[in-house]
Design an enzyme around this catalytic site. Structure first.
Site, PDB file in Angstrom:
ATOM      1  N   HIS A 228      54.327  28.086  66.449  1.00 56.79           N
ATOM      2  CA  HIS A 228      54.122  27.466  67.760  1.00 56.79           C
ATOM      3  C   HIS A 228      53.816  28.492  68.856  1.00 56.79           C
ATOM      4  CE1 HIS A 228      58.358  27.806  69.786  1.00 56.79           C
ATOM      5  NE2 HIS A 228      58.118  28.850  69.032  1.00 56.79           N
ATOM      6  N   ASP A 229      54.009  29.774  68.591  1.00 55.46           N
ATOM      7  CA  ASP A 229      53.730  30.822  69.578  1.00 55.46           C
ATOM      8  C   ASP A 229      52.243  31.103  69.761  1.00 55.46           C
ATOM      9  OD1 ASP A 229      56.293  31.364  70.325  1.00 55.46           O
ATOM     10  OD2 ASP A 229      56.508  33.194  69.148  1.00 55.46           O
ATOM     11  N   GLN A 279      54.588  30.428  78.667  1.00 60.25           N
ATOM     12  CA  GLN A 279      55.150  31.676  78.156  1.00 60.25           C
ATOM     13  C   GLN A 279      54.329  32.344  77.068  1.00 60.25           C
ATOM     14  OE1 GLN A 279      59.232  31.513  77.002  1.00 60.25           O
ATOM     15  NE2 GLN A 279      59.956  31.023  79.042  1.00 60.25           N
TER      16      GLN A 279
END
Length: 318
Positions: A228-229, A279
């Site tokens: 998911h990053d 992020q």
């Protein structure tokens, strides 16, 4: 967690995330636009009117639906968003009972002060605090993850980016005849062995970088909150690298907070996806997206299990 992402960049927790979702929508003018339009609008239309990315706006609108601030309906395959009575009454600036100005003040003045407080007390212990967070997550949900499928046939298991080894320990408990290795960056491995190892620990730690270095051989690779990053292109590179070292019958266990196929929930996965937007380069995805990536890199027999907890599991076999 691995490669160029620092631990401070990989947290699934925001302070009061639902509040930040509302703050952002107010500042962007989402509620004013919906009130003025008097009709449901697509994410693309809203993004065009407000000068934002379509992807980011769609995630924001879906999160607002998840916390019941907006409503959504699908017409001819297009999601159309509209305000609830509460949003029209209190969140749109044009309403006589609007709290818009107070919300903007909270968002722009008060909320950032609390964020600065976190930075003010930050020290060299930050990495350990993040590792403790991840350790707690797998202590709570790890058993459900590792038993979502029967993994007893995999003799060697490598947890790529396994951090403290908490999930790996749950794997070792559930499958005592399997050997379990945690593979992570040298600094992470050093901290894990110093602060999180247990007596008679059956988990082995190995240092490396799974993007730029060699990956140890295994029958099963675990990718827990890793995919998911990253954007899809980078995910495909990693999955293809694993596929190439995997033997026939080997596999990958993917652990993620999966969205529903219509992306209208679960609300926590929607919040996580917004977190990824601000992020990292990644996002939360529905099962079909993961299945597509697995199939594209050669894996087959993709199975999905929703655990009912914070994180779900997908098993793919070479």
């Amino acid at each position: 967690m691995n490669s160029t992402r620092s631990m401070s960049q990989r947290s699934d927790v925001h302070m009061c995330p639902s509040l930040q979702v509302i703050f952002s929508a107010c500042e962007l003018g989402v509620f004013d636009l919906l009130l003025k339009s008097q009709e449901a609008l697509s994410a693309r239309h809203v993004a065009s009117e407000l000068g934002t990315s379509v992807d980011g706006m769609e995630r924001l609108l879906d999160a607002l639906v998840g916390i019941e601030i907006l409503e959504v309906e699908t017409t001819d395959g297009t999601a159309l968003y509209s305000s609830t009575d509460v949003a029209n009454l209190y969140l749109a600036k044009g309403s006589a009972k609007s709290l818009h100005d107070m919300i903007i003040y909270q968002s722009q003045t008060i909320y950032p002060l609390w964020n600065n407080l976190m930075h003010a007390v930050r020290s060299e212990e930050e990495m350990l605090k993040f590792m403790g967070l991840m350790n707690s997550s797998w202590t709570l949900d790890g058993h459900d993850i590792v038993t979502a499928f029967n993994l007893s046939g995999f003799q060697t298991i490598v947890d790529l980016g396994g951090c403290t080894g908490a999930l790996a320990r749950e794997m070792a408990k559930a499958y005592p005849s399997s050997s379990v290795v945690v593979f992570d960056l040298p600094d992470v491995v050093e901290a894990a062995q110093k602060h999180f190892c247990q007596e008679s620990d059956s988990v082995v730690f190995q240092s490396g970088d799974f993007f730029s270095g060699e990956i140890p051989p295994a029958d099963l690779y675990v990718l827990a909150r890793i995919i998911h990053d990253w954007p899809e292109e980078k995910c495909l590179v990693l999955l293809k690298k694993i596929y190439d070292i995997c033997k026939p019958g080997g596999g990958v266990l993917l652990v993620e907070a999966m969205l529903f196929e219509n992306k209208r929930g679960p609300v926590m996965a929607q919040i996580f996806s917004l977190n990824m937007l601000v992020q990292t380069e990644g996002r939360e995805r529905p099962p079909s997206d993961y299945t597509h990536m697995f199939n594209k890199t050669g894996f087959h027999n993709v199975q999905v299990c929703r655990t009912g907890k914070s994180y779900d599991a997908i098993l793919a076999i070479r």
